[in-house]
Design an enzyme around this catalytic site. Structure first.
Site, short mmCIF file in Angstrom:
data_model
loop_
_atom_site.label_atom_id
_atom_site.label_comp_id
_atom_site.label_asym_id
_atom_site.label_seq_id
_atom_site.Cartn_x
_atom_site.Cartn_y
_atom_site.Cartn_z
CG ASP A 21 -1.98 0.59 0.82
OD1 ASP A 21 -2.27 1.42 -0.19
OD2 ASP A 21 -3.36 1.19 1.86
CG HIS A 38 0.90 1.77 -9.39
ND1 HIS A 38 0.08 1.47 -8.13
CD2 HIS A 38 -0.72 2.58 -10.20
CE1 HIS A 38 -1.14 1.72 -7.22
NE2 HIS A 38 -1.44 2.67 -8.42
CG LEU A 132 10.73 -16.55 -2.03
CD1 LEU A 132 10.31 -16.27 -0.18
CD2 LEU A 132 10.40 -15.02 -2.45
#
Length: 242
Positions: A21, A38, A132
């Site tokens: 966010d 973004h 991962l």
């Protein structure tokens, strides 16, 4: 898992979930358009993936695009979809290079056909990777996830593939987008907001929450380490037993 970082022994959470966010506010502070924020936020995802794995985190789940995000201005949605397309293409190369397994959570049918195809290719290409486990929540909403799970479960009961007496928490979890993925130990939200925004409501039942004012593009290794240190200071208890 315990690991020594900067001379301090820390219990590293197995699974960290992050609500990304603050991209728009980060750009506004720099007198730049939201779309620039973004783009920078997208670049930061790859950095945090490397950092998380180096710290010993095995699962990382990020909230990239919610079912509610479609309500944003069309120009912003279009930019986010373009960034997503570019990211998915690059991610196929990165997963092989970094031995990373990628899974996408959410209602994929709500995305365009080319994005769905890219997701399928990415998940197939990375399925045997052992590094991962990176989970991307796209067109994701937790309530929607649970409704979709219940519909699939109801269909199996109606078809005789599942008995109603077999339905319990473990059974229900097997119908969620996160089936086979352990629940997050730690949930982080950047930018100062302190709500879950329909993110992993079932899975976060016993997770520790960490909220920071740092905007997502500025969230770095030092900030992740700070979150893990605070996680270590928490008195983790389940069922009232220490």
């Amino acid at each position: 898992m315990e690991r020594e970082i900067n001379g301090k022994v820390l219990n590293i959470p197995q699974h960290v979930a992050i609500i990304l966010d603050g991209n728009g506010r980060w750009a506004k502070k720099r007198f730049m358009p939201r779309n620039y924020g973004h783009a920078q936020g997208s670049k930061n995802v790859e950095k945090i993936c490397r950092t998380a794995w180096n710290m010993g985190i095995k699962y990382l789940t990020v909230y990239a695009f919610s079912t509610e995000n479609w309500k944003r201005p069309q120009s912003e949605v279009d930019t986010l979809m373009k960034l997503l397309r570019d990211y998915l293409k690059d991610c196929i190369k990165q997963t092989t290079k970094n031995n990373m397994r990628v899974r996408v959570l959410g209602d994929k049918t709500g995305l365009s056909e080319d994005i769905q195809a890219a997701i399928e290719e990415l998940e197939i290409v990375s399925t045997k990777n052992t590094g991962l486990n990176f989970n991307i929540a796209l067109n994701y909403g937790s309530r929607d996830e649970m409704v979709r799970a219940m519909k699939k479960m109801a269909a199996d009961i109606e078809a005789g593939r599942l008995g109603s007496d077999a339905v319990d928490e473990k059974c229900f979890e097997s119908y969620l987008d996160t089936a086979g993925i352990p629940d997050p130990d730690l949930m982080i939200r950047t930018s100062g907001e302190e709500r879950l925004s329909n993110f992993l409501l079932w899975q976060l039942a016993y997770s520790e929450f960490y909220f920071t004012d740092v905007l997502w593009p500025d969230f770095d290794e030092a900030e992740l380490l700070k979150a893990i240190e605070i996680y270590n200071d928490r008195d983790r208890r389940f069922g009232g037993v220490k």
